[in-house]
Design a protein around this motif. Structure first.
Motif, PDB file in Angstrom:
ATOM      1  N   ASP A 587      18.682  19.641  24.712  1.00 31.82           N
ATOM      2  CA  ASP A 587      19.904  20.104  24.624  1.00 31.82           C
ATOM      3  C   ASP A 587      20.554  20.873  25.939  1.00 31.82           C
ATOM      4  N   HIS A 588      20.742  19.686  27.112  1.00 32.95           N
ATOM      5  CA  HIS A 588      20.823  19.887  28.435  1.00 32.95           C
ATOM      6  C   HIS A 588      21.931  20.681  28.855  1.00 32.95           C
ATOM      7  N   ASP A 589      23.316  20.334  28.007  1.00 32.06           N
ATOM      8  CA  ASP A 589      24.499  21.158  28.058  1.00 32.06           C
ATOM      9  C   ASP A 589      24.588  22.628  27.876  1.00 32.06           C
ATOM     10  N   ARG A 590      23.788  22.993  26.936  1.00 32.57           N
ATOM     11  CA  ARG A 590      23.720  24.442  26.592  1.00 32.57           C
ATOM     12  C   ARG A 590      22.489  24.896  27.686  1.00 32.57           C
ATOM     13  N   ALA A 591      21.629  24.164  28.025  1.00 31.13           N
ATOM     14  CA  ALA A 591      20.437  24.727  28.893  1.00 31.13           C
ATOM     15  C   ALA A 591      21.360  24.742  30.302  1.00 31.13           C
ATOM     16  N   VAL A 592      22.136  23.938  30.670  1.00 31.07           N
ATOM     17  CA  VAL A 592      22.930  24.284  32.037  1.00 31.07           C
ATOM     18  C   VAL A 592      23.707  25.402  31.961  1.00 31.07           C
ATOM     19  N   ARG A 593      24.421  26.028  30.884  1.00 30.63           N
ATOM     20  CA  ARG A 593      25.178  27.181  30.689  1.00 30.63           C
ATOM     21  C   ARG A 593      24.356  28.366  30.916  1.00 30.63           C
ATOM     22  N   CYS A 594      23.146  28.173  30.342  1.00 31.08           N
ATOM     23  CA  CYS A 594      22.000  29.384  30.191  1.00 31.08           C
ATOM     24  C   CYS A 594      21.508  29.431  31.695  1.00 31.08           C
ATOM     25  N   PHE A 595      21.221  28.425  32.434  1.00 28.78           N
ATOM     26  CA  PHE A 595      20.856  28.453  33.816  1.00 28.78           C
ATOM     27  C   PHE A 595      21.750  29.045  34.644  1.00 28.78           C
ATOM     28  N   LEU A 596      23.114  28.799  34.580  1.00 31.09           N
ATOM     29  CA  LEU A 596      24.128  29.090  35.356  1.00 31.09           C
ATOM     30  C   LEU A 596      24.271  30.701  35.063  1.00 31.09           C
ATOM     31  N   THR A 597      24.030  31.151  33.757  1.00 32.59           N
ATOM     32  CA  THR A 597      24.347  32.510  33.546  1.00 32.59           C
ATOM     33  C   THR A 597      23.203  33.340  34.233  1.00 32.59           C
ATOM     34  N   ALA A 598      22.012  32.747  34.358  1.00 30.60           N
ATOM     35  CA  ALA A 598      20.804  33.234  34.863  1.00 30.60           C
ATOM     36  C   ALA A 598      21.192  33.563  36.292  1.00 30.60           C
ATOM     37  N   LEU A 599      21.504  32.385  36.872  1.00 34.43           N
ATOM     38  CA  LEU A 599      21.903  32.510  38.451  1.00 34.43           C
ATOM     39  C   LEU A 599      22.832  33.672  38.862  1.00 34.43           C
ATOM     40  N   ARG A 600      23.930  33.664  37.936  1.00 35.96           N
ATOM     41  CA  ARG A 600      25.010  34.952  38.190  1.00 35.96           C
ATOM     42  C   ARG A 600      24.319  36.399  38.174  1.00 35.96           C
ATOM     43  N   TYR A 601      23.421  36.329  37.225  1.00 39.04           N
ATOM     44  CA  TYR A 601      22.731  37.712  36.971  1.00 39.04           C
ATOM     45  C   TYR A 601      21.838  37.743  38.184  1.00 39.04           C
ATOM     46  N   LEU A 602      21.195  37.123  38.551  1.00 42.40           N
ATOM     47  CA  LEU A 602      20.023  37.014  39.559  1.00 42.40           C
ATOM     48  C   LEU A 602      20.868  37.452  41.111  1.00 42.40           C
ATOM     49  N   ARG A 603      21.999  36.996  41.222  1.00 42.48           N
ATOM     50  CA  ARG A 603      22.573  36.880  42.460  1.00 42.48           C
ATOM     51  C   ARG A 603      23.481  38.217  42.579  1.00 42.48           C
ATOM     52  N   ARG A 604      24.020  38.463  41.306  1.00 39.34           N
ATOM     53  CA  ARG A 604      25.200  39.619  41.132  1.00 39.34           C
ATOM     54  C   ARG A 604      24.431  40.949  41.079  1.00 39.34           C
ATOM     55  N   SER A 605      23.722  41.035  40.109  1.00 39.30           N
ATOM     56  CA  SER A 605      23.212  42.332  39.529  1.00 39.30           C
ATOM     57  C   SER A 605      21.576  42.438  40.182  1.00 39.30           C
ATOM     58  N   LEU A 606      20.988  41.645  40.496  1.00 40.57           N
ATOM     59  CA  LEU A 606      19.760  41.894  41.349  1.00 40.57           C
ATOM     60  C   LEU A 606      19.803  41.715  42.727  1.00 40.57           C
ATOM     61  N   LYS A 607      20.931  41.136  43.339  1.00 44.28           N
ATOM     62  CA  LYS A 607      21.118  40.790  44.639  1.00 44.28           C
ATOM     63  C   LYS A 607      19.871  39.814  45.298  1.00 44.28           C
ATOM     64  N   MET A 608      19.565  39.094  44.270  1.00 44.18           N
ATOM     65  CA  MET A 608      18.769  37.807  44.680  1.00 44.18           C
ATOM     66  C   MET A 608      19.558  36.631  45.198  1.00 44.18           C
ATOM     67  N   VAL A 609      19.912  36.598  46.426  1.00 39.81           N
ATOM     68  CA  VAL A 609      20.684  35.451  46.821  1.00 39.81           C
ATOM     69  C   VAL A 609      19.877  34.257  47.186  1.00 39.81           C
ATOM     70  N   ASP A 610      18.970  34.410  47.968  1.00 43.48           N
ATOM     71  CA  ASP A 610      18.140  33.181  48.609  1.00 43.48           C
ATOM     72  C   ASP A 610      16.791  33.613  48.130  1.00 43.48           C
ATOM     73  N   SER A 611      16.559  34.110  47.018  1.00 40.89           N
ATOM     74  CA  SER A 611      14.950  34.165  46.735  1.00 40.89           C
ATOM     75  C   SER A 611      14.384  33.197  45.885  1.00 40.89           C
ATOM     76  N   GLN A 612      13.258  33.356  46.142  1.00 41.17           N
ATOM     77  CA  GLN A 612      12.360  32.093  45.268  1.00 41.17           C
ATOM     78  C   GLN A 612      12.609  32.045  43.588  1.00 41.17           C
ATOM     79  N   GLU A 613      13.001  33.403  43.055  1.00 39.08           N
ATOM     80  CA  GLU A 613      13.502  33.356  41.881  1.00 39.08           C
ATOM     81  C   GLU A 613      14.710  32.359  41.754  1.00 39.08           C
TER      82      GLU A 613
END
Length: 904
Positions: A587-613
């Motif tokens: 179910d890659h359509d849903r997987a993409v939405r989850c991954f993009l949401t995770a990216l937003r959280y890492l970059r906005r909330s945890l300030k991980m812009v260019d981290s390995q995560e």
């Protein structure tokens, strides 16, 4: 040692036989008439008989000490033989038990009883004491061995005998054994009847003193010096503990409690109430009370055991990771089980959660160390797409935004058929076994926590709901001791909801490793819902003003980048984990939405812009984009991932990651019809980075791509120029790993050679279709190899071989995607073209064209350009077969489709 002890046993046996002959009943009535000249001396018959009687009298303690020494030798021999046995069925164990039982038999023999004259009590005391000491030790050793082998009835008998002897020893040392001595005296051997009454008592006493004194010098000093009643009481407490365990095993619970209580009193007096040995007794008593359903008493004992053990852990940090921590873990689990039975859900959850925290720390000590990339990736291997081929109808449809072919691309590019690339790490077999056991424990406790918290949340009783609401800021239940144990769960919020989130996340990760993807997805969703309950404004998927303000306020408090915790998930981890589960379910359509949401959280909330995560999330998100045929997005994200990996190259140099990323970029570029010199250069760079890789599958994938580039380069040379090209003409890009100067024939032969190498490593045998997943994973690449080899043979003019490989490709594609699919249709069309161009058989050509036409109509519709192509080619063949009406019909149909698509 074995030889010396065996020799000692032989000597003691010989001595005992000689002494028994001296004490034989036949010699009791010896008189002067039985003497002959050989035994008569200057002493005369009377004195000779008196001397012999004295020898017989003094031989008795010597026989007793011979038996004691022989028993000691058998005891040491048994311990030596049994020191290395591995299992209950080991012959060494049976030999050990035989030696110990022989020692007990000798000590229990009537011949071993020492004649106890009242006036000789002090003289015989060391001998009797050591004998009892030895007898008790051997009985205890046999009893313990029987208990551990499951022979509980026999174990109880030996342990009871050992405890009785040790009690007598303690009474003897403290002067309470007068009654026992009288009983022993009455049971002792009678005086030798051959001892004449005229023999002076003083002479007999002096002789016995000498004999017994000499015997005592032969005794092991350890036994003789063991005069401290406190030490014997400690030994007695250990025997009583094993007796209690034995009685518990045969379900004699009251007897077990009695023995445990006595052992507890003795051990508390000797080592203090804060000893770990005392804690062990408290725990065992708790187990017995638990079996008796006396839960209050069980909880009390468990609590006392836990208190003592935690005190020791707190005082000595070096004990973390030791056996003591294991006992604390076991105590918490048992307490949780009891609280669960009595419906004390709060304390039950508390016990399980604290046990989980300890188990997670233990788990982390056994796992291989990983960096942020691995932590964010849930320690999972990288899912690498298999090389694929884009046919013309796919490329045209993609340009025209008609994605009806996507279903067929995904059918042959399932996530289940991908290759999992594992970074090379060493993990010894012992750690693997420990990790497997820990995971089983984690699964049980996570399940318990999830069940209990959900039971607490969904309680129908109104009073229970109120109690639940009042406990939202409390963790530790009604137990003050549990409330004092440090916990990673923070107060001030719904800590039970936190427990549910952590356990759902932890269990979901394990299920993901076990490829139970649907369960994993459900568990991650439960964890996410708990996260939303804890912080309704935390959802990164929400772009509302309130949510943005909440994230902004949290971000202002976080001046430093927060690291990712493997066991206490952040929202980004939860979305990433859910994305991984959905991707595994295709179910890659849903997987993409989850991954993009995770990216937003890492970059906005945890300030991980260019981290390995972030790099890891980008990689997996790009992979899902690739599977839904969004090749532009996949290429962009893989490129971004590569950029971040290069920035971390100085700190964390893992060339294989960059190599894999480059390989994936090559796949995306080929899918976008960018298989040019630049792409070939990227592939060469990937091969260099993975040159030390031991994963033969990924190396085979890159060999296939190299062969693909050679075939494409050779196909671009016009037919009339192929044979006339100079041998030194450059046909492949600079910087490649291949020879820079290759003739057209060399390119074709090199491509075939590479495809054969890939076939040796990754091939699907149709006869082994049910063999397993590893074989099935090679199915897509086997189809592509057959197709590519067919194209090369077609170029070099080997029509029969080309048709054979094309047919193999069609069969593979039909196995993978069903009977009708765009791959099979395209290959069938190629077969028709080959037959038509070689004029081998127009009938065969028409058969292939008709089959391709039928499939394309059914899949792509009657107005697709690929349908027009098949119509046109088949019309040409029909014209050659003089079937002009049918030919004109197809020409008209092809023209209609072309005009409707491209206009007049």
């Amino acid at each position: 040692q074995l030889a010396c002890l065996s020799r000692a046993v032989e000597i003691f046996s010989c001595c005992a036989n000689t002494l028994l002959q001296i004490q034989s009943d036949k010699l009791d009535k010896l008189d002067e008439e039985d003497l002959d000249e050989t035994v008569l001396t200057a002493l005369g018959p009377e004195l000779c008989l008196q001397s012999f009687a004295l020898v017989r009298e003094t031989s008795r303690p010597l026989l007793a000490v011979t038996g004691i020494l022989a028993s000691t030798a058998w005891n040491y021999l048994g311990k030596l033989v049994g020191s290395s046995y591995q299992s209950q069925s080991d012959p060494s164990r049976h030999s050990m038990l035989a030696c110990l039982e022989r020692a007990v038999l000798i000590l229990g023999s009537p011949k071993s009883i020492i004649t106890d004259r009242p006036q000789m009590k002090t003289l015989f005391a060391p001998l009797a004491k050591y004998k009892n000491f030895l007898h008790a030790n051997i009985n205890h050793a046999i009893g313990v061995e029987m208990y551990e082998s499951g022979q509980f009835e026999k174990a109880a008998a030996y342990l009871d005998e050992a405890s009785q002897i040790r009690r007598r020893l303690i009474d003897d040392i403290r002067g309470h054994l007068d009654e026992y001595n009288r009983n022993v005296t009455s049971k002792g051997m009678n005086s030798l009847s051959s001892s004449p009454e005229v023999l002076p008592e003083e002479v007999v006493t002096n002789a016995l003193e000498y004999a017994v004194g000499h015997c005592c010098t032969l005794l092991p000093r350890k036994g003789v010096d063991k005069t401290d009643a406190d030490d014997i009481e400690l030994s007695l407490s250990l025997t009583l503990e094993y007796s209690a365990l034995t009685h518990h095993a045969i379900k004699k619970y009251q007897s077990a409690l009695s023995f445990f209580q006595e052992a507890l009193i003795l051990r508390t007096m000797r080592v203090g109430k804060h000893s770990l040995d005392v804690a062990s007794l408290h725990f065992n008593m708790g187990v017995v009370y638990d079996d008796l359903s006396q839960y209050d008493s069980a909880i009390s004992r468990y609590h006392e055991s836990l208190r003592i053990r935690l005190d020791h852990l707190e005082k000595d940090s070096s004990l973390h990771g030791s056996g003591l921590e294991e006992t604390v873990l076991l105590t918490l689990k048992c307490m949780g089980n009891v609280y669960k039975v009595v419906d004390d859900i709060d304390d039950a959850i508390c016990c399980y959660v604290k046990a989980l925290e300890m188990l997670n720390r233990k788990y982390s000590r056994h796992r291989k160390p990983v960096d942020e990339w691995g932590v964010m990736g849930l320690r999972l291997d990288l899912a690498i797409p298999v090389p694929s081929i884009m046919f013309n109808e796919m490329k045209k449809s993609r340009i025209q935004t008609d994605m009806s072919w996507r279903h067929h691309f995904q059918a042959i590019n399932k996530k289940a058929l991908c290759h999992y690339f594992a970074e090379e790490t060493e993990l010894n077999p012992r750690s693997s076994s420990s990790i497997s056991k820990i995971k089983k424990e984690l699964v049980k406790m996570h399940n318990s926590v999830i069940t209990l918290v959900q039971q607490k949340k969904h309680a129908d009783d109104e009073q229970a709901q109120k109690a639940f609401a009042s406990s939202r800021s409390k963790f530790g239940g009604s137990s003050m001791l549990l409330a004092t144990i440090p916990s990673e769960l923070q107060g001030g919020s719904d800590t039970f909801e936190v427990a549910l989130m952590n356990s759902s996340f932890g269990l979901g990760k394990i299920r993901l490793e076990q490829t139970r993807y649907e369960e994993a997805a459900d568990l991650f969703e439960v964890a996410l819902r708990s996260k939303w309950v804890l912080d309704p404004a935390s959802s990164s998927d929400s772009d509302s003003e309130f949510s943005l303000k909440s994230r902004s306020s949290r971000s202002s408090r976080k001046k430093q980048v927060k690291s990712v915790n493997e066991d206490v998930p952040e929202e980004g981890q939860l979305y990433y984990s859910l994305g991984m589960a959905n991707a595994a379910l295709d179910d890659h359509d849903r997987a993409v939405r989850c991954f993009l949401t995770a990216l937003r959280y890492l970059r906005r909330s945890l300030k991980m812009v260019d981290s390995q995560e972030v790099a890891r999330v980008l990689f997996d998100c790009a992979t899902s984009y690739y599977y839904i045929c969004e090749f532009d997005q996949a290429l962009s994200l893989w490129g971004e991932c590569l950029r971040i990996l290069k920035t971390h190259d100085e700190k964390v140099s893992v060339p294989s990651r960059q190599g894999i990323c480059l390989y994936c970029i090559v796949l995306a570029r080929c899918s976008l019809e960018k298989d040019d010199a630049e792409t070939f250069s990227l592939l060469n760079e990937a091969q260099i980075l993975l040159s030390d890789c031991t994963d033969k599958t990924i190396l085979a994938y890159m060999e296939f791509l190299t062969g693909h580039f050679l075939q494409r380069a050779a196909a671009q040379i016009p037919t009339h120029c192929r044979s006339s090209l100079p041998t030194n003409m450059r046909l492949v890009p600079k910087g490649s790993s291949l020879e820079d100067a290759m003739s057209w024939k060399q390119m074709c032969s090199s491509a075939l050679s590479l495809f054969d190498q890939v076939k040796n490593e990754c091939w699907f045998d149709v006869d082994d279709i049910d063999e397993g997943a590893d074989e099935v994973k090679n199915l897509p690449l086997s189809a592509h190899i057959s197709l590519k080899k067919g194209q090369v043979y077609e170029m070099i003019g080997s029509t029969d071989q080309a048709l054979n490989f094309y047919m193999d490709a069609v069969n593979f594609y039909r196995i993978a995607c069903g009977h009708e699919n765009v791959y099979a249709a395209s290959v069938l069309h190629c077969m028709g073209m080959l037959c038509a161009s070689s004029q081998k058989s127009d009938d065969h050509a028409l058969t292939y064209f008709n089959e391709a036409l039928t499939i394309r109509r059914n899949i792509l519709g009657v107005n697709d350009c690929s349908v027009a192509e098949s119509l046109y080619c088949s019309a040409s063949v029909l014209a050659r077969l003089n079937r002009y009406e049918s030919s004109m019909e197809r020409y008209h149909e092809a023209l209609r489709i072309q005009m409707s698509t491209f206009g007049q």
